[in-house]
Write a protein that holds these residues in place. Structure first.
Motif, mmCIF file in Angstrom:
data_model
loop_
_atom_site.group_PDB
_atom_site.id
_atom_site.type_symbol
_atom_site.label_atom_id
_atom_site.label_comp_id
_atom_site.label_asym_id
_atom_site.label_seq_id
_atom_site.Cartn_x
_atom_site.Cartn_y
_atom_site.Cartn_z
ATOM 1 N N SER A 122 0.609 -1.193 0.109
ATOM 2 C CA SER A 122 0.420 0.326 0.189
ATOM 3 C C SER A 122 1.059 1.142 0.276
ATOM 4 O O SER A 122 1.866 1.394 0.939
ATOM 5 C CB SER A 122 -1.234 0.013 1.322
ATOM 6 O OG SER A 122 -1.449 -1.160 0.988
ATOM 7 N N LEU A 123 0.918 2.662 -0.746
ATOM 8 C CA LEU A 123 1.523 3.483 -1.261
ATOM 9 C C LEU A 123 0.428 4.508 -0.776
ATOM 10 O O LEU A 123 -0.188 4.377 -1.476
ATOM 11 C CB LEU A 123 2.276 3.380 -2.372
ATOM 12 C CG LEU A 123 3.260 2.354 -3.073
ATOM 13 C CD1 LEU A 123 3.741 2.248 -4.149
ATOM 14 C CD2 LEU A 123 4.312 2.264 -2.639
ATOM 15 N N THR A 124 1.556 5.237 0.185
ATOM 16 C CA THR A 124 0.642 6.786 -0.286
ATOM 17 C C THR A 124 1.311 7.541 -0.768
ATOM 18 O O THR A 124 2.231 7.163 -0.999
ATOM 19 C CB THR A 124 0.291 6.828 1.684
ATOM 20 O OG1 THR A 124 1.625 7.055 2.095
ATOM 21 C CG2 THR A 124 -0.458 6.053 2.126
ATOM 22 N N ASN A 125 1.069 9.104 -0.462
ATOM 23 C CA ASN A 125 2.091 9.951 -1.636
ATOM 24 C C ASN A 125 3.247 9.919 -1.671
ATOM 25 O O ASN A 125 3.819 9.134 0.170
ATOM 26 C CB ASN A 125 1.538 11.534 -0.873
ATOM 27 C CG ASN A 125 0.195 11.802 -1.671
ATOM 28 O OD1 ASN A 125 -0.593 10.717 -0.750
ATOM 29 N ND2 ASN A 125 -0.210 12.310 -1.977
ATOM 30 N N CYS A 126 4.004 9.260 -2.713
ATOM 31 C CA CYS A 126 5.178 9.740 -2.422
ATOM 32 C C CYS A 126 6.230 9.802 -3.707
ATOM 33 O O CYS A 126 5.249 9.840 -4.371
ATOM 34 C CB CYS A 126 6.200 7.635 -2.269
ATOM 35 S SG CYS A 126 4.541 6.808 -2.918
ATOM 36 N N GLU A 127 7.144 9.437 -3.920
ATOM 37 C CA GLU A 127 8.070 10.019 -4.654
ATOM 38 C C GLU A 127 7.979 8.755 -5.448
ATOM 39 O O GLU A 127 6.973 7.048 -5.637
ATOM 40 C CB GLU A 127 9.624 9.855 -5.196
ATOM 41 C CG GLU A 127 10.455 10.877 -4.137
ATOM 42 C CD GLU A 127 10.114 10.473 -2.433
ATOM 43 O OE1 GLU A 127 11.170 11.588 -1.694
ATOM 44 O OE2 GLU A 127 9.583 9.607 -1.931
ATOM 45 N N ALA A 128 7.948 8.834 -7.555
ATOM 46 C CA ALA A 128 7.480 7.721 -8.570
ATOM 47 C C ALA A 128 8.091 8.443 -9.477
ATOM 48 O O ALA A 128 8.245 9.696 -9.532
ATOM 49 C CB ALA A 128 6.265 7.398 -8.611
ATOM 50 N N HIS A 129 8.544 7.600 -10.820
ATOM 51 C CA HIS A 129 9.335 7.914 -11.886
ATOM 52 C C HIS A 129 10.505 8.907 -11.744
ATOM 53 O O HIS A 129 11.354 8.368 -10.834
ATOM 54 C CB HIS A 129 8.353 8.207 -12.345
ATOM 55 C CG HIS A 129 8.940 8.625 -14.255
ATOM 56 N ND1 HIS A 129 9.760 7.501 -14.541
ATOM 57 C CD2 HIS A 129 8.700 9.489 -14.822
ATOM 58 C CE1 HIS A 129 9.354 7.554 -15.774
ATOM 59 N NE2 HIS A 129 9.108 9.284 -16.115
ATOM 60 N N ASN A 130 10.607 10.326 -11.892
ATOM 61 C CA ASN A 130 11.632 10.965 -12.149
ATOM 62 C C ASN A 130 11.795 12.166 -10.549
ATOM 63 O O ASN A 130 12.004 12.933 -11.016
ATOM 64 C CB ASN A 130 11.855 11.536 -13.388
ATOM 65 C CG ASN A 130 11.036 12.005 -13.894
ATOM 66 O OD1 ASN A 130 9.990 12.856 -13.223
ATOM 67 N ND2 ASN A 130 11.347 12.885 -14.794
ATOM 68 N N ASN A 131 10.218 11.470 -10.393
ATOM 69 C CA ASN A 131 9.719 12.610 -9.437
ATOM 70 C C ASN A 131 10.721 12.569 -8.051
ATOM 71 O O ASN A 131 10.297 12.535 -6.704
ATOM 72 C CB ASN A 131 8.203 13.062 -9.300
ATOM 73 C CG ASN A 131 7.826 14.238 -8.314
ATOM 74 O OD1 ASN A 131 8.458 15.530 -8.365
ATOM 75 N ND2 ASN A 131 7.215 13.870 -7.227
ATOM 76 N N LEU A 132 11.708 12.922 -8.229
ATOM 77 C CA LEU A 132 12.772 12.448 -6.556
ATOM 78 C C LEU A 132 13.755 13.735 -7.273
ATOM 79 O O LEU A 132 14.781 13.003 -7.701
ATOM 80 C CB LEU A 132 13.099 11.509 -6.380
ATOM 81 C CG LEU A 132 13.830 11.260 -5.772
ATOM 82 C CD1 LEU A 132 13.761 11.598 -4.172
ATOM 83 C CD2 LEU A 132 14.556 10.049 -5.430
ATOM 84 N N PRO A 133 14.512 14.683 -6.263
ATOM 85 C CA PRO A 133 13.176 15.201 -5.360
ATOM 86 C C PRO A 133 12.052 15.974 -5.474
ATOM 87 O O PRO A 133 12.257 16.489 -7.067
ATOM 88 C CB PRO A 133 14.132 16.395 -4.917
ATOM 89 C CG PRO A 133 15.232 16.692 -5.901
ATOM 90 C CD PRO A 133 15.183 15.785 -6.917
ATOM 91 N N PRO A 134 10.966 16.207 -5.292
ATOM 92 C CA PRO A 134 9.856 16.810 -5.706
ATOM 93 C C PRO A 134 10.243 18.260 -6.192
ATOM 94 O O PRO A 134 11.019 18.468 -5.072
ATOM 95 C CB PRO A 134 8.966 16.350 -4.945
ATOM 96 C CG PRO A 134 9.149 15.741 -3.576
ATOM 97 C CD PRO A 134 10.564 15.745 -4.058
#
Length: 291
Positions: free
Chosen positions: A127-139
């Motif tokens: 179960s994933l809540t709001n988090c980094e994904a793909h290239n959205n690191l850092p936001p």
């Protein structure tokens, strides 16, 4: 009457793992284990209301990542996503956890993705809540801090802005993550901030933490996530400026085991604290569908 933090600490212990010592909450029992992973700037306390609502239904385990909460960090601690995923695997080994319901928030979600990609056989559900994904690191909202960290400046200025008894620290660090940051108790904000900014050394360590997180490590695991059959639930706060709702559907479309996105209207990054009842209800339904 004990506070929610005191109740959680009644189940706290320190374990030795191959990655170093870890402080964790473990409610015990014979039920299926749920493992909760927090992100940057929080700790196992983020899950206190969720764990309280689950009561004796399941074995709840919540760890403190290195440098966070009550888990120390070695001078050479590996803060990269692969390193933190190994840390998580070593915690599972020390706790003898199998058939895990893994739940994660914020950068803990990126760690959970790396762990799931490398150890799908250890998971019952994800179960994933709001988090980094793909290239959205850092936001984008975190990028100024990361740039200061890369320049070696962050560790010099952050303790003045966020350390000690600074009355504005809570709003500065957590304001964008809460719909109403006034609901975050000062005692809890300090329990989260002091391990990061309480000393010059901890500030330098957190600066190194920030510079160790790279989008390339998330991109590298995408082929494995694209084959991940573990039943996956995406639970997303729609008001989060850090991780917009498009990333919830990007994860759903990437992971074959993901079939649903549960939106929590207006909720922000740290909604596991503010919207524990809604999160717990979604988790119960997800787990019941995969006994």
């Amino acid at each position: 009457m004990p506070s929610t933090l005191e109740k959680l600490d009644q189940h706290r212990s320190r374990l030795q793992t191959r990655s170093g010592p870890v402080s964790c909450v473990d409610t015990g029992g014979s039920g299926r284990p749920a493992l909760f992973v927090h992100g940057l700037g929080t700790s196992s306390y983020l899950w206190r209301h969720v764990i309280a609502q689950l009561g004796g239904e399941t074995r709840c385990v919540a760890i403190d990542l290195p440098l966070h909460g009550q888990t120390p960090a070695a001078s050479d601690q590996d803060f990269s996503l692969p390193g933190l995923a190994t840390f998580l695997a070593d915690c599972c080994d020390a706790l003898e956890l199998t058939g895990i319901d893994l739940v994660a928030n914020d950068t803990g979600g990126a760690v959970a993705q790396a762990f799931a990609a490398g150890h799908p056989e250890r998971l019952r559900t994800l179960s994933l809540t709001n988090c980094e994904a793909h290239n959205n690191l850092p936001p984008k909202t975190l990028l100024p801090s990361v740039l200061l960290a890369r320049a070696g400046i962050f560790a010099r200025i952050a303790p003045r802005l966020l350390g000690g008894d600074n009355p504005k620290a809570r709003k500065r660090f957590y304001g964008s993550g809460y719909q109403d940051v006034a609901k975050l108790p000062d005692t809890l904000a300090r329990a989260w901030l002091d391990p990061l900014f309480g000393t010059a050394e901890s500030a330098r360590q957190f600066q190194r933490f920030l510079t160790s997180l790279h989008a390339r490590d998330l991109l590298a695991i995408e082929p494995d996530l694209a084959r991940l059959q573990v039943p996956t639930l995406i639970i997303w706060g729609t008001g989060d400026p850090n991780f917009g709702r498009k990333w919830a559907y990007w994860l759903r479309d990437l992971i074959p085991g993901a079939t649903d996105v549960v939106e929590i209207d207006g909720a922000r990054l740290f909604f596991p604290d503010e919207h524990a009842a809604e999160l717990t209800a979604a988790l119960r339904e997800h787990w019941a569908a995969h006994p």
